[in-house]
Design a protein around this motif. Structure first.
Motif, short mmCIF file in Angstrom:
data_model
loop_
_atom_site.label_atom_id
_atom_site.label_comp_id
_atom_site.label_asym_id
_atom_site.label_seq_id
_atom_site.Cartn_x
_atom_site.Cartn_y
_atom_site.Cartn_z
N LEU A 63 1.34 7.71 -3.77
CA LEU A 63 2.23 8.30 -2.76
C LEU A 63 2.63 9.75 -3.06
N PRO A 64 2.98 10.10 -4.31
CA PRO A 64 3.33 11.51 -4.58
C PRO A 64 2.18 12.48 -4.25
N LYS A 65 0.94 12.00 -4.32
CA LYS A 65 -0.22 12.86 -4.01
C LYS A 65 -0.24 13.28 -2.55
N ILE A 66 0.39 12.48 -1.68
CA ILE A 66 0.44 12.85 -0.26
C ILE A 66 1.85 13.31 0.14
N GLY A 67 2.63 13.66 -0.87
CA GLY A 67 3.95 14.26 -0.61
C GLY A 67 5.06 13.29 -0.29
N ILE A 68 4.86 12.01 -0.59
CA ILE A 68 5.90 11.00 -0.31
C ILE A 68 6.67 10.73 -1.59
N LYS A 69 7.96 11.05 -1.57
CA LYS A 69 8.79 10.92 -2.79
C LYS A 69 9.82 9.82 -2.59
N VAL A 70 9.56 8.68 -3.23
CA VAL A 70 10.48 7.55 -3.16
C VAL A 70 10.69 7.00 -4.57
N ASN A 71 11.61 6.06 -4.72
CA ASN A 71 11.92 5.46 -6.02
C ASN A 71 11.21 4.12 -6.12
N PHE A 72 10.34 3.98 -7.12
CA PHE A 72 9.52 2.78 -7.28
C PHE A 72 10.08 1.85 -8.35
N TYR A 73 9.97 0.55 -8.08
CA TYR A 73 10.40 -0.47 -9.05
C TYR A 73 9.38 -1.60 -9.04
N HIS A 74 9.18 -2.21 -10.22
CA HIS A 74 8.34 -3.40 -10.31
C HIS A 74 9.25 -4.57 -10.64
N SER A 80 0.82 -1.22 0.00
CA SER A 80 0.00 0.00 0.00
C SER A 80 0.85 1.27 0.00
N GLY A 81 2.11 1.15 0.43
CA GLY A 81 2.98 2.32 0.54
C GLY A 81 3.03 2.90 1.94
N TYR A 82 2.33 2.28 2.89
CA TYR A 82 2.31 2.81 4.27
C TYR A 82 3.70 2.72 4.92
N GLN A 83 4.31 1.55 4.85
CA GLN A 83 5.67 1.39 5.41
C GLN A 83 6.66 2.32 4.71
N ALA A 84 6.53 2.45 3.39
CA ALA A 84 7.41 3.35 2.63
C ALA A 84 7.29 4.78 3.13
N LEU A 124 -0.49 -3.36 -7.84
CA LEU A 124 -0.17 -2.62 -6.61
C LEU A 124 0.94 -1.60 -6.88
N TYR A 125 1.95 -2.02 -7.64
CA TYR A 125 3.05 -1.11 -8.01
C TYR A 125 2.50 0.14 -8.68
N GLU A 126 1.62 -0.05 -9.65
CA GLU A 126 1.08 1.09 -10.40
C GLU A 126 0.21 1.99 -9.51
N GLN A 127 -0.62 1.37 -8.67
CA GLN A 127 -1.49 2.14 -7.77
C GLN A 127 -0.67 3.00 -6.81
N THR A 128 0.30 2.37 -6.17
CA THR A 128 1.06 3.06 -5.12
C THR A 128 1.99 4.11 -5.71
N LYS A 129 2.56 3.82 -6.87
CA LYS A 129 3.43 4.79 -7.55
C LYS A 129 2.66 6.07 -7.89
N LYS A 130 1.40 5.91 -8.20
CA LYS A 130 0.54 7.05 -8.53
C LYS A 130 0.08 7.79 -7.26
#
Length: 221
Positions: A125-136, A94-98, A117-123
């Protein structure tokens, strides 16, 4: 329509959740502050918002779950994240731990096996200001293109420790991973003292979804 409202009621529930996991033994103030800051209800369908601050895991689709807050706090505390640490998370979910790791100042690289899940979370997290590097891809084999890492956290259960992860850990680095059977696992912490010396510590039992991939359950068949 995504509703990202964080009300006084939500903040109060979060504070109560932090007090609960504190009573269960979490002492790291930075970890507690991060749990208190991230609106966990943002990661839930609106129909489940009333359950967002219970200390429980919930399904998020694709056979995966958002981990129990105590579990997230326990793993994060063991990881001992310092600002600027290069961290690999295996199992974005979900991106919560991230989000918690990002708030602690990690340079986070997170890999998810499930494409949806990768596509959902990648889209999201940036909406709530969380900037990380995503990989599938297959996180059981780590992320060789970005190695080595200061810290590695695995949010799924492995039958044994993947050798690739130990290889991709810097000397002085820490790997936190649940190891065991499909129903119950021991939380393990591996500290790499030298290229050939690894200190292993064993903690309490948890229950995680299986780690998929070549060095996860698929490779152990």
């Amino acid at each position: 329509m995504l509703n990202l409202e964080d009300t006084y009621s939500h903040k109060g529930q979060r504070k109560a959740l932090v007090e609960l996991i504190k009573k269960k033994g979490i002492q790291d103030e930075a970890v507690l502050n991060a749990i208190n800051t991230i609106p966990r209800h943002f990661f839930f369908e609106s129909a489940l918002h009333s359950h967002a601050y219970e200390d429980k895991a919930f399904p998020i689709g694709e056979g995966q779950t958002i981990s129990q807050p105590f579990t997230v706090a326990f793993q994060t505390e063991l990881l001992q994240v310092e600002p600027g640490d290069k961290v690999l998370e295996i199992g974005t979910g979900s991106g919560y731990q991230a989000s918690i790791l990002y708030l602690l100042g990690a340079e986070l690289h997170t890999i998810e096996y499930q494409k949806k899940l990768y596509e959902q979370t990648k889209k999201f997290l940036p909406k709530i200001g969380i900037k990380v590097n995503f990989y599938h891809g297959d996180g059981s084999q780590g992320l060789p293109s970005q190695a080595p890492f200061d810290k590695i956290i695995v949010t799924a259960a492995a039958p044994e420790v993947p050798k690739s992860l130990l290889q991709q850990l810097k000397v002085g680095g820490i790997l936190v991973i649940p190891i065991g059977g499909r129903l119950s696992q021991k939380m393990m912490k591996f500290t790499k003292r030298s290229p050939k010396k690894i200190i292993q510590e064993e903690f309490e039992n948890f229950a995680f979804v299986p780690l998929l991939g070549k060095e996860g359950w698929e490779g152990s068949k």
